[in-house]
Design a protein around this motif. Sequence first.
Motif, PDB file in Angstrom:
ATOM      1  N   ALA A   1     -11.066  -3.255 -33.459  1.00 58.22           N
ATOM      2  CA  ALA A   1     -10.569  -2.375 -32.392  1.00 58.22           C
ATOM      3  C   ALA A   1      -9.400  -1.534 -32.881  1.00 58.22           C
ATOM      4  CB  ALA A   1     -10.164  -3.205 -31.174  1.00 58.22           C
ATOM      5  N   GLU A   2      -8.491  -2.125 -33.655  1.00 56.91           N
ATOM      6  CA  GLU A   2      -7.377  -1.348 -34.214  1.00 56.91           C
ATOM      7  C   GLU A   2      -7.909  -0.273 -35.159  1.00 56.91           C
ATOM      8  OE1 GLU A   2      -2.950  -1.974 -36.193  1.00 56.91           O
ATOM      9  OE2 GLU A   2      -4.459  -3.535 -36.503  1.00 56.91           O
TER      10      GLU A   2
ATOM     11  N   CYS B   1      -9.224   2.585 -33.196  1.00 54.29           N
ATOM     12  CA  CYS B   1      -8.092   3.401 -32.719  1.00 54.29           C
ATOM     13  C   CYS B   1      -7.568   4.304 -33.835  1.00 54.29           C
ATOM     14  CB  CYS B   1      -6.972   2.496 -32.208  1.00 54.29           C
ATOM     15  SG  CYS B   1      -7.312   1.675 -30.628  1.00 54.29           S
TER      16      CYS B   1
ATOM     17  N   LEU C   1     -12.389   5.687 -29.534  1.00 53.69           N
ATOM     18  CA  LEU C   1     -11.508   5.098 -28.526  1.00 53.69           C
ATOM     19  C   LEU C   1     -12.331   4.335 -27.498  1.00 53.69           C
ATOM     20  CD1 LEU C   1      -8.506   4.930 -27.737  1.00 53.69           C
ATOM     21  CD2 LEU C   1      -8.907   6.858 -26.194  1.00 53.69           C
TER      22      LEU C   1
ATOM     23  N   ALA D   1     -13.311   1.039 -29.036  1.00 49.36           N
ATOM     24  CA  ALA D   1     -12.157   0.139 -29.086  1.00 49.36           C
ATOM     25  C   ALA D   1     -11.934  -0.511 -27.725  1.00 49.36           C
ATOM     26  CB  ALA D   1     -10.910   0.902 -29.526  1.00 49.36           C
ATOM     27  N   GLY D   2     -12.030   0.277 -26.668  1.00 46.06           N
ATOM     28  CA  GLY D   2     -11.851  -0.265 -25.322  1.00 46.06           C
ATOM     29  C   GLY D   2     -12.905  -1.300 -24.976  1.00 46.06           C
TER      30      GLY D   2
ATOM     31  N   TYR E   1      -4.295   0.920 -28.294  1.00 45.96           N
ATOM     32  CA  TYR E   1      -5.226   1.439 -27.289  1.00 45.96           C
ATOM     33  C   TYR E   1      -4.492   1.865 -26.022  1.00 45.96           C
ATOM     34  CZ  TYR E   1      -9.186   1.836 -24.140  1.00 45.96           C
ATOM     35  OH  TYR E   1     -10.107   2.308 -23.240  1.00 45.96           O
TER      36      TYR E   1
ATOM     37  N   SER F   1      -4.774   5.616 -24.637  1.00 50.86           N
ATOM     38  CA  SER F   1      -5.557   5.800 -23.410  1.00 50.86           C
ATOM     39  C   SER F   1      -4.699   6.009 -22.176  1.00 50.86           C
ATOM     40  CB  SER F   1      -6.452   4.582 -23.180  1.00 50.86           C
ATOM     41  OG  SER F   1      -5.665   3.435 -22.877  1.00 50.86           O
TER      42      SER F   1
ATOM     43  N   TYR G   1      -3.547  -2.791 -20.573  1.00 51.06           N
ATOM     44  CA  TYR G   1      -3.712  -3.277 -21.938  1.00 51.06           C
ATOM     45  C   TYR G   1      -2.350  -3.553 -22.583  1.00 51.06           C
ATOM     46  CZ  TYR G   1      -8.547  -1.868 -21.335  1.00 51.06           C
ATOM     47  OH  TYR G   1      -9.840  -1.749 -20.876  1.00 51.06           O
TER      48      TYR G   1
END
Length: 678
Positions: free
Chosen positions: A483-484, A487, A499, A502-503, A556, A560, A565
Motif C-alpha cells: 500500500a505504501e 502511494c 491511490l 492503496a485504499g 494515504y 486522499s 485513516y
Amino acid sequence: MNRLANATSPYLLQHADNPVDWWPWCDEAFAEAKRRDVPVLISVGYAACHWCHVMAHESFENEAVGRLINDGFVPIKVDREERPDVDAVYMTATQAMTGQGGWPMTVFATPDGTPFFCGTYFPRANFIRLLDSVGTAWRDQREAVLRQGAAVVEAIGGAQAVGGPTAPLTADLLDAAAAQLAAEYDRTNGGFGGAPKFPPHMNLLFMLRHHQRSGSAQSLEIVRHTCEAMARGGIHDQLAGGFARYSVDAHWTVPHFEKMLYDNALLLRVYTQLWRLTGDRLARRVARDTARFLADELHKPGEGFASALDADTEGVEGLTYAWTPAQLVEALGEEDGRWAADLFAVTDEGSFEHGMSVLRLARDVDDADPAVRARWQNVVGRLLAARDTRPQPARDDKVVAAWNGLAITAIAEFLQVAAVYAAPDDEDANLMDGVAIVADGALRDAVEHLAKVHLVDGRLRRVSRDGVVGEPAGVLEDYGCVAEAFCAMHQLAGEGRWLELAGQLLDVALAHFAAPDGGFFDTADDAERLVTRPADPTDNATPSGRSAIVAALVAYAALSGEVRYREAAEAALSTVAPIVGRHARFTGYAATVGEALLSGPYEIAVVTDDPADDPLVRAAHRYAPPGAVTVAGRTDQPGVPLLADRPALNGRSTAYVCRGFVCDRPVTSVDDLVAQLG
C-alpha cells in the motif's frame, strides 16, 4: 516420498531430491503425523542461508539420516520468506527455549503443531543423537513432552499478545529514541553494537527525519558517518553496487555475502535521503549504484524483484567476490593492479580467508581529482568484467510482495531526487540518466506485477515465481509495504488507480488484521490458524507489519484527505510508543513514521503542465519535510484528490502546501514555496 518437486519456493526446491520424505507446510502433513502417532520435524530456512546449505549437505542429503527422520517423524520444510507467519511463531518458541534464534531453525512439535523442542543448526552427529533422544522421549515420556509443549505455547502466546499499554508518540519520546541511539552509536566504526553488525537502515531513516525536525547535527552526523563507513567497507560491493546482509566483524570489513532485496531497498532510501538533504557525492554515488544493482541484478523483466543472491557460490562463501594481489595484476596489468590493491586494501595477508581480500575503498575517490575518478571507474569496469567470468551465486527468484513494495518506494524516491539534482554538465550525468531509465522500468514492472498477479479477489498473496502466484496469503507487512508503494507510485505517476488500490488494501487490513486495542495482528482473522496468532510490534530485518501499515495509512490519509485513516495510524502507533523510547534499535520504522505524523505530514500539490521539469516540483522534492507527500499535474487531474479544485494562478505553475489538512496560501515562486516548507 519427497513432496517438494512442485513447490514455488526455490528453497524448498533445493530439498526436492533429499532422501528425506519432506512435506510442504500443509494440513495433510499434520494429519499424517497424527495417523502415525509421531512428532513433526519442522525445518525452517531460506534459499540464501549459508548454514541452511551446510545442514542440508551434512544431514538432509545423507541417506542414513534421511531414514532416521522418515522412520520417526513427519518432516515439514518451510521457507521463512514464503511463510513469515509460521516462522514468527516458531522463532518466538525457539528464542523462548534457547535464548537465541536463527536459521536453519529446527523444531520438534506434536501432531497439532505445538513445539516442544527447538534449536537451530546441528552438526550431523549431534543431529543424529537429537533425533534418537526426541524419538525416545516421545515414546517413553509422552506426558512430560506434552507439558513442555503446553508451557512453550503459553510463553509464546504472552510474547505475541496485543492489548498492552498505549501512549501518544510525542516529540519527547522521539527525542528520547534519538538520544538512546546516539548513546549506543559506535563512534569509531559507525552503526550500532558489535559483531555481527547489520546495516541499521530503519534507524538511519529515523535519524535523518529527526535531524530535519529538530535540527540535530548529531543525528545527521551519525547517519553520515555510518553511511560512509558502510559504503567504504566490504559489506558494500565496490564493483557492482548493493550491500550484503551483514558484516561478520564490527567494522564492515568481511560480509556474510548474501544480498537481500529488503536490505538494499531500505539502504537505497537512506542514501537517497542523505543525498537529498546534503548533496553529498558519496551518498549520490551509492544511491545510484544501489538502484542500478536492484535493476540489473534483482529485477525480473516483466515481473518484479527477486528476493536475494545466495551467500555461497558452488558451496563456497566469497568465491565470486574475494581477490588476491596477484589476481588484480592478472586482471589489470602490473601498474593498475598495484594501484587497485592499494585503493581496495587487497594485501598478501588478506582480510578474508586463504589470503583473499574483500574489496574495500581505502582512499577517498568521490572528491578526488577527475583523473583519479576516471582511473578508478576504468579499473572498476575491468575488474567487474573479470569477476563476471567467475562462477556466480544463485539467485532466489521468488517475488515477495512486501519486499517489492519496499523496493518500489525506494526507487520512486530515488527518481524524484535524481530529477532534483539533474545537472547536464556533471561528469556522471549520462550514467545517472541511464540508471534512472532502467530503474524506472524495473519499478513499473514490479508495481504492475503486484497489481495484476499478487492481488487475487481483492486480497494479497505473499509470493509469486515465474509469473505464477503462490498460495500463501499476504501477511500484514505485505499489505503495509505494498500500500505504501502504491502511494509512492501515485505520487510519481500522478495516476489515480494507484491511490485507489492503496485504499483497497488498507480497507482489507483494517477489516481483517486490526486488534481491539488499535494495533494489528500479523495474520488475518480468516487466515490459517497457528498455535498462536502473531502480532510482533518490533522492527527487525524489515519493518514490522504494524509499522508498515501505519506508514501506508499516514501516506494515504495525506494523499486522499480521509481523516479516518490518519486516526487509525495514530491509534496503531500508540501501541508501539511505549517501547520506542526504551528500545529504539527495534522500533526504527515506527519512529520514522512518528516523525512524519509529528511533521504533519505536509501535503504538497503543484499545479503544472510539466511535472517532470517544473522548478516548483523540484523544489518540493528537494525541501520536503519528513514524510511529506507530493503530487504534480493539471488542475482536477482525475484520481488525484490533492489537485482537485486547485487552479493555476494567473496561468502560472502554482504550489499548494497543507499540513494536517490546514493549508497555506498558494504560491507561484520557488522562494515562497521553500519558505513554506521550512
